[in-house]
Design a protein around this motif. Structure first.
Motif, mmCIF file in Angstrom:
data_model
loop_
_atom_site.group_PDB
_atom_site.id
_atom_site.type_symbol
_atom_site.label_atom_id
_atom_site.label_comp_id
_atom_site.label_asym_id
_atom_site.label_seq_id
_atom_site.Cartn_x
_atom_site.Cartn_y
_atom_site.Cartn_z
ATOM 1 N N LEU A 14 -66.659 -107.300 -26.480
ATOM 2 C CA LEU A 14 -66.043 -108.412 -27.082
ATOM 3 C C LEU A 14 -64.748 -108.830 -26.637
ATOM 4 O O LEU A 14 -64.397 -107.879 -25.573
ATOM 5 C CB LEU A 14 -65.688 -108.043 -28.641
ATOM 6 C CG LEU A 14 -67.110 -107.636 -29.542
ATOM 7 C CD1 LEU A 14 -66.493 -106.854 -30.632
ATOM 8 C CD2 LEU A 14 -68.032 -108.804 -29.838
ATOM 9 N N MET A 15 -64.312 -110.083 -26.813
ATOM 10 C CA MET A 15 -63.024 -110.428 -26.320
ATOM 11 C C MET A 15 -61.834 -110.554 -27.647
ATOM 12 O O MET A 15 -62.280 -111.009 -28.731
ATOM 13 C CB MET A 15 -63.019 -111.828 -25.778
ATOM 14 C CG MET A 15 -64.159 -111.844 -24.753
ATOM 15 S SD MET A 15 -63.769 -110.783 -23.162
ATOM 16 C CE MET A 15 -62.219 -111.738 -22.515
ATOM 17 N N PRO A 22 -57.303 -113.989 -23.101
ATOM 18 C CA PRO A 22 -58.247 -113.163 -23.498
ATOM 19 C C PRO A 22 -58.348 -111.591 -22.852
ATOM 20 O O PRO A 22 -58.185 -111.554 -21.702
ATOM 21 C CB PRO A 22 -59.869 -113.803 -23.326
ATOM 22 C CG PRO A 22 -59.079 -115.276 -23.211
ATOM 23 C CD PRO A 22 -57.829 -115.054 -22.832
ATOM 24 N N LYS A 23 -58.662 -110.662 -23.846
ATOM 25 C CA LYS A 23 -58.665 -109.261 -23.152
ATOM 26 C C LYS A 23 -60.166 -108.728 -23.624
ATOM 27 O O LYS A 23 -60.509 -108.976 -24.860
ATOM 28 C CB LYS A 23 -57.835 -108.222 -23.647
ATOM 29 C CG LYS A 23 -57.880 -107.038 -23.264
ATOM 30 C CD LYS A 23 -56.801 -106.060 -24.022
ATOM 31 C CE LYS A 23 -56.857 -104.616 -23.708
ATOM 32 N NZ LYS A 23 -56.337 -103.802 -24.714
ATOM 33 N N ASN A 78 -67.409 -117.134 -31.598
ATOM 34 C CA ASN A 78 -66.649 -118.344 -30.970
ATOM 35 C C ASN A 78 -65.943 -117.554 -29.802
ATOM 36 O O ASN A 78 -66.101 -116.295 -29.688
ATOM 37 C CB ASN A 78 -65.457 -118.732 -32.033
ATOM 38 C CG ASN A 78 -65.995 -119.377 -33.147
ATOM 39 O OD1 ASN A 78 -66.047 -118.971 -34.305
ATOM 40 N ND2 ASN A 78 -66.373 -120.790 -32.927
ATOM 41 N N ASP A 79 -65.260 -118.345 -28.899
ATOM 42 C CA ASP A 79 -64.361 -117.625 -27.949
ATOM 43 C C ASP A 79 -62.976 -117.283 -28.260
ATOM 44 O O ASP A 79 -62.629 -117.832 -29.483
ATOM 45 C CB ASP A 79 -64.368 -118.640 -26.688
ATOM 46 C CG ASP A 79 -63.615 -119.946 -27.040
ATOM 47 O OD1 ASP A 79 -62.324 -119.977 -27.312
ATOM 48 O OD2 ASP A 79 -64.121 -121.065 -26.863
ATOM 49 N N ALA A 100 -63.740 -112.126 -30.675
ATOM 50 C CA ALA A 100 -64.663 -113.068 -30.344
ATOM 51 C C ALA A 100 -66.087 -112.487 -29.497
ATOM 52 O O ALA A 100 -66.104 -111.634 -28.814
ATOM 53 C CB ALA A 100 -63.999 -114.075 -29.116
ATOM 54 N N ASP A 101 -66.865 -112.921 -30.383
ATOM 55 C CA ASP A 101 -68.624 -112.664 -30.117
ATOM 56 C C ASP A 101 -69.281 -113.707 -29.392
ATOM 57 O O ASP A 101 -70.239 -114.349 -29.932
ATOM 58 C CB ASP A 101 -69.122 -112.103 -31.299
ATOM 59 C CG ASP A 101 -70.415 -111.321 -31.105
ATOM 60 O OD1 ASP A 101 -70.870 -111.107 -29.764
ATOM 61 O OD2 ASP A 101 -71.199 -111.428 -31.919
ATOM 62 N N GLY A 102 -68.577 -114.564 -28.444
ATOM 63 C CA GLY A 102 -69.170 -115.602 -27.797
ATOM 64 C C GLY A 102 -70.461 -115.766 -27.685
ATOM 65 O O GLY A 102 -70.868 -116.945 -27.775
ATOM 66 N N ASN A 103 -71.090 -114.981 -27.202
ATOM 67 C CA ASN A 103 -72.531 -114.906 -26.725
ATOM 68 C C ASN A 103 -73.457 -114.404 -28.057
ATOM 69 O O ASN A 103 -74.424 -114.082 -27.790
ATOM 70 C CB ASN A 103 -73.003 -114.213 -25.627
ATOM 71 C CG ASN A 103 -72.186 -114.929 -24.538
ATOM 72 O OD1 ASN A 103 -72.156 -116.009 -24.504
ATOM 73 N ND2 ASN A 103 -71.779 -114.137 -23.359
ATOM 74 N N ALA A 104 -72.780 -113.997 -28.996
ATOM 75 C CA ALA A 104 -73.625 -113.620 -30.233
ATOM 76 C C ALA A 104 -74.123 -112.236 -29.918
ATOM 77 O O ALA A 104 -75.070 -111.544 -30.640
ATOM 78 C CB ALA A 104 -74.616 -114.314 -30.794
ATOM 79 N N ASP A 105 -73.415 -111.289 -28.898
ATOM 80 C CA ASP A 105 -74.037 -110.045 -28.678
ATOM 81 C C ASP A 105 -73.943 -109.018 -29.802
ATOM 82 O O ASP A 105 -74.804 -108.205 -29.932
ATOM 83 C CB ASP A 105 -73.428 -109.597 -27.285
ATOM 84 C CG ASP A 105 -73.806 -110.251 -26.124
ATOM 85 O OD1 ASP A 105 -74.813 -111.033 -26.031
ATOM 86 O OD2 ASP A 105 -72.874 -110.387 -25.193
#
Length: 161
Positions: A14-15, A22-23, A78-79, A100-105
Motif C-alpha cells: 500500500l502507499m 508517497p511511501k 485512491n492514490d 492508499a490502495d490505488g490498484n484495489a490490491d
C-alpha cells in the motif's frame, strides 16, 4: 471470500502519504502489531466518506486510544496524493493513518472489493470497519450498501472494543 474474524490480514503493498511524498508499506507489517482499527471506504471526498465515516474516527480517536487501540487506519482505492489531500482537508493527519490502495490490491485480497462502474468509479472497496489484533481480524462490520455508515461507523467499533 470476504475477510472474517480469525483471518490474517492480507499482505500487499500500500502507499501512505508523507511530507516527503508517497511511501510504500506492507499491509501485514503496518496492520500486524498491536490493536488496529482499520476502516475501508469506497473513495476519498465522496459524500458519506467525507461527511460521516472519516470524521467520526477523527472526532473519537482519543476514545479509541483509551480503549486500547494503537493505530486507526483508513484504506481507499485512491492514490496517496488524494488520501493526503483528504486527510489534510478533514484534519485527520494526527489521528488516522491513510493507506492508499490505488490498484484495489488490498480490497481484492480481503474479498472486500466492489464494482462501482455504474457510478463511474470502477473497482472500489466496500465500506467496512475491522478490529485487528497482532495481524488477526477479531471483528468486522461490512455495510450492505455503499452510502450506509452503520456497522462500519466509529460507534459500532467502540461497542466492539
Amino acid at each position: 471470500m470476504a475477510l472474517t474474524a480469525g483471518d490474517t490480514v492480507p499482505d500487499v503493498t500500500l502507499m501512505t502519504p508523507t511530507a516527503d511524498g508517497p511511501k510504500s508499506v506492507q499491509s501485514a507489517e503496518t496492520l500486524g502489531t498491536g490493536t488496529v482499527v482499520l476502516f475501508g471506504v469506497p473513495g476519498a471526498f465522496t459524500p458519506a466518506c467525507s461527511d460521516t465515516h472519516l470524521p467520526g474516527y477523527v472526532l473519537r480517536a482519543e476514545e479509541l486510544k483509551e480503549k486500547g487501540v494503537d493505530t486507526v487506519a483508513c484504506t481507499a482505492v485512491n492514490d496517496a496524493f488524494v488520501l493526503g489531500a483528504w486527510s489534510e482537508a478533514r484534519n485527520a493527519d494526527d489521528s488516522v493513518l491513510m493507506l492508499a490502495d490505488g490498484n484495489a490490491d488490498f480490497a481484492k485480497a480481503a474479498g472486500l472489493d466492489m464494482d462501482g462502474s455504474k457510478f463511474g468509479l470502477g473497482t472500489r472497496s466496500r465500506r467496512y470497519a475491522t478490529i485487528i489484533k497482532d495481524g488477526v481480524v477479531q471483528w468486522i462490520g461490512v455495510e450492505d450498501a455503499p452510502p450506509n455508515v452503520d456497522v462500519s461507523g466509529v460507534e459500532s467499533v467502540l461497542k466492539q472494543l
